[in-house]
Enzyme design. Structure first.
Site, PDB file in Angstrom:
ATOM      1  CG  ASP A 163      40.580  41.867  44.068  1.00 30.89           C
ATOM      2  OD1 ASP A 163      41.338  42.459  43.375  1.00 30.89           O
ATOM      3  OD2 ASP A 163      39.672  41.187  43.581  1.00 30.89           O
TER       4      ASP A 163
ATOM      5  CD  GLU B 224      41.496  42.193  37.656  1.00 32.01           C
ATOM      6  OE1 GLU B 224      41.606  42.237  36.564  1.00 32.01           O
ATOM      7  OE2 GLU B 224      41.578  41.240  38.530  1.00 32.01           O
TER       8      GLU B 224
END
Length: 439
Positions: free
Chosen positions: A104, A202
């Site tokens: 991400d 994350e």
């Protein structure tokens, strides 16, 4: 030395960076955004195509796992077998090493209305101003970003000025994929079993929330989620969040004397009682802080969200006590229950778990030197997936990616540094076998 082709590395990064994968705060599900699955599927398919073993895409939670089988004999390890060796499936007595990066990207530059990333390769940066977006007048230069000078004559990738680039952490993903492909193509180089894991979310603090620890099954790991290649990070903040609720009493302002208790004013008083110099803008290095991340409310009810950070565990605990003590002080002044504080720990300083495994640091430093760089160790003023993994039994330092200006439309990635970073991974992994990568 020089096992990686710049053109191929650049093409791989551009392919990953072009996939929109912004995660989203406050979403209970994992992944927090469906778009992260697009990159996960791409990585799964590429790992299968290059011949990795045990490739597994966790469709429910959006994790990607794979194995690079070891190439050394059963007695070929430089380090002793671990005490729990019988608990894991091993090809030899070497530790099983993991490589971790997240898929991400930050939503610091909101692009949800136009979910496209347009990375651009500059094959040889000349040191001049880089126009990112002429229409919007967005550019960057070495005057504003002095570290750009280090990229003169080198290849870099930049944004179009409307989104983050995603080098955090697709530069890390790129390096891991390049190292995996190299070892699968060149079985003459020695290494033990390597496990790869790519995580979602994350950036919103949930990268390790749904890791299948049995499936990952490693002894030690490295995250590739830093900035300059050559950096080695094994210290990070202890981190907590503090959610403050202030209960006010609203009355008509014309008849408020002796009655009204303005929750917004009490909230402002709460913040004033914190040390004004202990904020992110006034601290650096090992210095901790209180960061007011959000403030909202009305006369009747107000909310403050803080993040609390400190490298020193004792000082970290003191910061948590401080916000509770302020609440108690204000409750004594205004009445019991007016101010409540909910403190939750987020992660801890991974140095506590990594320093006893000094070989993780020594092997990384040696590999960085062999790549022609000087190791730089700085404390992380934040956290990584590795911080959480370290406290779940997998000591996990962090390595640089070659990405700069994280979480910004001015983010850029050095292709030359990604090549060096992949080279460093080869050398680290090889150091747990019986001979060094031929350089």
């Amino acid at each position: 030395m020089g096992h990686f082709d710049k053109g191929e590395v650049a093409a791989r990064f551009l392919r990953y960076a072009g996939v929109f994968t912004q995660s989203e705060e406050g979403v209970a599900d994992t992944p927090s955004t469906k778009c992260q699955r697009d990159l996960a599927v791409m990585l799964r398919d590429e790992l299968e195509a290059m011949g990795a073993a045990d490739v597994y895409y966790d469709e429910a939670k959006c994790y990607v796992y794979a194995t690079i089988p070891g190439t050394i004999p059963a007695d070929g390890a430089m380090v002793p077998a671990l005490p729990d060796a019988a608990k894991k499936h091993r090809e030899n007595t070497a530790p099983i090493l993991g490589l971790v990066a997240h898929m991400d990207t930050s939503n610091a530059v909101d692009a949800k209305e136009h979910p496209f990333v347009h990375p651009r390769l500059i094959k040889q940066y000349d040191g001049g101003e880089i126009v990112l977006n002429a229409e919007q007048g967005i550019s960057m230069s070495t005057a504003e970003y002095p570290l750009l000078k280090n990229q003169i004559g080198k290849s870099i990738v930049v944004t179009d000025g409307t989104t983050v680039l995603g080098g955090d952490d697709k530069a890390g993903v790129t390096q891991i994929m390049e190292a995996a492909q190299f070892f699968l193509r060149h079985k003459e180089y020695a290494h033990g079993t390597i496990r790869i894991m790519f995580t979602p979310d994350e950036e919103v603090g949930n990268g390790t929330r749904n890791v299948d620890m049995d499936h990952f099954g490693v002894d030690y790991a490295y995250t590739v989620d830093g900035s300059a290649v050559g950096e080695l990070e094994y210290e990070n903040f202890n981190a907590a969040s503090a959610h403050v609720t202030v209960r006010g009493l609203s009355t008509h302002p014309g008849d408020a004397y002796g009655k009204m208790r303005n929750a917004l004013l009490v909230a402002m008083e709460f913040n004033r009682l914190l040390p004004p110099e202990e904020i992110p803008a006034c601290t650096r290095g090992y210095e901790g802080f209180y960061h007011l991340d959000e403030l909202s409310g009305t006369t009747e009810r107000a909310f403050l969200d803080y993040i609390l950070r400190d490298h020193d565990r004792a000082k970290f605990e003191e910061r948590k006590r401080k916000v509770q003590d302020i609440a108690a002080q204000l409750n004594e002044k205004y009445g019991e229950g007016v101010v409540t504080v909910d403190v939750k720990d987020s992660y801890y300083n991974m140095a506590e778990k990594i320093l006893p495994q000094k070989h993780l640091i020594e092997n990384a430093e040696a590999a960085i030197r062999e790549a022609g760089l000087v190791p730089v160790t700085n404390p992380i003023r934040g956290g990584t997936d590795g911080a959480v993994l370290s406290f779940r039994g997998i000591p996990c330092p962090n390595l640089g990616t070659g990405a700069y200006n994280y979480h910004s439309r001015y983010e850029y990635v050095s292709v030359d540094e990604m090549c060096l970073g992949a080279e460093i991974l080869l050398r680290i992994l090889n150091k747990y076998a019986s001979f060094e990568v031929d350089g």
